[in-house]
Design a protein around this motif. Structure first.
Motif, PDB file in Angstrom:
ATOM      1  N   SER A  66       0.855  -1.176   0.000  1.00 30.36           N
ATOM      2  CA  SER A  66       0.000   0.000   0.000  1.00 30.36           C
ATOM      3  C   SER A  66       0.897   1.232   0.000  1.00 30.36           C
ATOM      4  N   THR A  90       1.114   5.356  -0.006  1.00 31.47           N
ATOM      5  CA  THR A  90       0.390   6.591   0.244  1.00 31.47           C
ATOM      6  C   THR A  90       1.259   7.747  -0.212  1.00 31.47           C
ATOM      7  N   TRP A 135      -3.386   6.220   6.555  1.00 26.28           N
ATOM      8  CA  TRP A 135      -3.788   4.813   6.445  1.00 26.28           C
ATOM      9  C   TRP A 135      -4.771   4.472   7.553  1.00 26.28           C
ATOM     10  N   GLY A 194      -6.474   0.865   8.947  1.00 23.48           N
ATOM     11  CA  GLY A 194      -6.533  -0.590   8.866  1.00 23.48           C
ATOM     12  C   GLY A 194      -7.803  -1.105   9.501  1.00 23.48           C
ATOM     13  N   TRP A 243      -4.401   2.837  12.785  1.00 23.32           N
ATOM     14  CA  TRP A 243      -4.466   3.975  11.881  1.00 23.32           C
ATOM     15  C   TRP A 243      -3.189   4.800  11.988  1.00 23.32           C
TER      16      TRP A 243
END
Length: 149
Positions: free
Chosen positions: A17, A19, A40, A42, A48
């Motif tokens: 992932s 960002t 992020w 989760g 987070w």
């Protein structure tokens, strides 16, 4: 030489992932004083990660960590309990940590990773709760606002 076992993921949709924080808008959480970039969330774990930006003098209210939390100061200075943290300092707050207000002694930016929710309070009552669901809601509202503009 072949590996002794097959290590391919069972879930073929697993991927890194990425960002690109420069593309994420700042969400103003306290007008003129505090902003958040949501990096992020989760949902499966409740974890987070956010980037926080606080103006000098901003004070976050007293709170209890209902899970472990980690912070890395990028710029500025934060006063947490009786300690002052500056650029390059890393903080680990254990599950159950309770502390008073956290103050930005200078304009400050820091990364904050949380394994779960944070409970805010004053001397008489609970005043707020921030977990992955609230973070996700903030993100969705900011995206909807950006799309409407």
């Amino acid at each position: 030489m072949a590996l002794p076992q097959d290590i391919r993921p069972l879930n073929s949709e697993l991927a890194d992932s990425i960002t690109r924080s420069a593309e994420i808008p700042w969400i103003e959480s306290r007008p003129g004083q505090a902003w958040t970039k949501i990096l992020w969330v989760g949902q499966e774990s409740g974890r987070w990660a956010v980037l926080l930006k606080w103006k000098k003098g901003y004070v976050a209210p007293p709170h209890k960590h209902l899970s472990a939390a980690f912070a890395f100061v990028l710029s500025g200075r934060l006063k947490v309990r009786n300690n002052v943290y500056g650029p390059g300092d890393f903080l680990h707050e254990t599950n159950g940590m309770v502390h008073g207000a956290t103050e930005a002694l200078e304009d400050t930016e820091y990364l904050f990773f949380c394994d779960g929710p944070v409970l805010f309070f004053d001397k008489d009552s609970f005043t707020g709760y921030r977990g992955w669901e609230q973070i996700l809601q903030m993100q969705q509202e900011a995206q909807a606002k950006q799309a409407a503009e």
